[in-house]
Design an enzyme around this catalytic site. Sequence first.
Site, mmCIF file in Angstrom:
data_model
loop_
_atom_site.group_PDB
_atom_site.id
_atom_site.type_symbol
_atom_site.label_atom_id
_atom_site.label_comp_id
_atom_site.label_asym_id
_atom_site.label_seq_id
_atom_site.Cartn_x
_atom_site.Cartn_y
_atom_site.Cartn_z
ATOM 1 N N HIS A 177 43.709 24.719 50.471
ATOM 2 C CA HIS A 177 45.074 25.042 50.004
ATOM 3 C C HIS A 177 45.093 25.342 48.507
ATOM 4 C CE1 HIS A 177 46.433 23.084 53.817
ATOM 5 N NE2 HIS A 177 45.422 22.273 53.539
ATOM 6 N N GLU A 207 39.499 43.184 40.511
ATOM 7 C CA GLU A 207 40.829 43.530 41.032
ATOM 8 C C GLU A 207 40.771 44.787 41.894
ATOM 9 O OE1 GLU A 207 43.990 43.122 37.817
ATOM 10 O OE2 GLU A 207 42.146 42.721 36.722
ATOM 11 N N SER A 216 42.759 44.973 26.779
ATOM 12 C CA SER A 216 44.116 45.476 26.891
ATOM 13 C C SER A 216 44.414 46.295 25.642
ATOM 14 C CB SER A 216 45.097 44.311 26.989
ATOM 15 O OG SER A 216 46.378 44.711 26.533
ATOM 16 N N LYS A 253 42.861 39.841 25.366
ATOM 17 C CA LYS A 253 42.638 39.908 26.814
ATOM 18 C C LYS A 253 41.270 40.435 27.208
ATOM 19 C CE LYS A 253 45.600 40.449 29.796
ATOM 20 N NZ LYS A 253 46.678 40.157 30.700
#
Length: 462
Positions: free
Chosen positions: A153, A287, A274, A280
């Site tokens: 979970h 992704e 970024s 970043k």
Amino acid sequence: MWGGRFATGPDAIMEEINASIDFDQRLWRQDIRGSLAHAAMLAETGILTREDVDVISAGLKGIEAEIEAGRFTFSRALEDIHMNIESNLKDRIGLAAGRLHTARSRNDQVATDMRLWVRDALDQLDEQVADLQLALAEKADTYAGAVMPGFTHLQSAQPVTFGHHLLAYVEMLARDRGRLRDARERMNESPLGAAALAGTSFPIDRHMTAKALGFARPTANSLDSVSDRDFVLETLSAASICAMHLSRLAEEIVLWATPQFGFVKLSDKFSTGSSIMPQKRNPDAAELVRGKAGRVFGALQGLLTMMKGLPLTYSKDMQEDKEGTFDAVQTLSLCLAASAGMVRDMQPDLKTMKKAAGLGYATATDLADWLVRVLKMPFRDAHHVTGRLVGLASSKGVGLEKLSLAEMQEVEPKISDEIFAVLGVERSVKSRTSYGGTAPANVKRQAKRWLKQLAKDAKPQS
Ligand code: ARG
């Protein structure tokens, strides 16, 4: 090609909806290979003269060289790869070109081309999945004993090792390879010679062409031969399951690479920055592997939907089997390469992982097991006692190991200070020695087993 029956050419829109050359031109190798096998068989069986077939074969090889060199012009007016090649053959060798299509149809031709293409794709994907397994098994071998939290979970459950976690993916990928190989085994039959749908009156030798094209045997039913696309569906379902596995791994890499988890670091090779936020580092490759899974599933869904209402045998709908398949195979291949690259690139932060492994009362099961083993408590009671200890620690805002013996004995008087030994995460993983469990020695053994197996697979079969 059918001017005998038709008075005028097609409407421009008809041409646009009908033509497949823009995407099926990538079948050119398969198409020429199939034609060469067909032509050789026509000579062998005496259906065509040896002279005609020699001219045809030389012409086909000329076309092959021209396409290879990028000098061939494909024409939409000629609809598809089969007719582009046949028409060019006619320009080259004249009349004899028209004899190549004896005892075959574009229906068995395209079915043959597609099988040859899919078979190569299956082999290539299998090799790439094996390489990803290798990358994972090597990392697992190095980090067989590196403790990290195991989750259910997405909540801290029990400590495991990083190597154990990576080997879980090696197992999934092994089943993916099994599915790819299964699909290959089942699809490896030659539809060539089924002709339009009913077979042919010419004395062809389908065993000969099957053998020449590396198929195990010819297909047994001509109707099935031209209307079956389940070999593509099986490939796409195996590809979809594999893409789903890659997507789960990618999702974990995305999580692990966040500052909040901080379990792994990806190098500049597999992250981007970024344009506005200088701090970043984004795991874009992961992704995209996660995102691209959708395209692979889409190809499977698209083909299932396209096929489901088709009466036997061939219908032009089936031309729609190609774009999604080509895209899905190319996409999965790219995702496999990116995943192997990321796995080789990522560096675990052992301290952070170990610290996280102790959070969330992850050794509570070890405590309960101790109560069972040492105090001979029934597991259900031990579960209850441990729950109360966790509640106590939680109300004090500390870990289980920070409770004093006196505090523990208030919950269960028989607890001794031996219990503290099992509350460490290292002890916890070391104790999980059951077959398939996370004990570092187990993990090391499994990693070695996989490395050996993968090296054996990689040796060329003689
Ligand atoms: N381009 C067609 C396809 O991909 C080839 C077969 C055409 N056959 C036919 N009878 N129109 O399916």
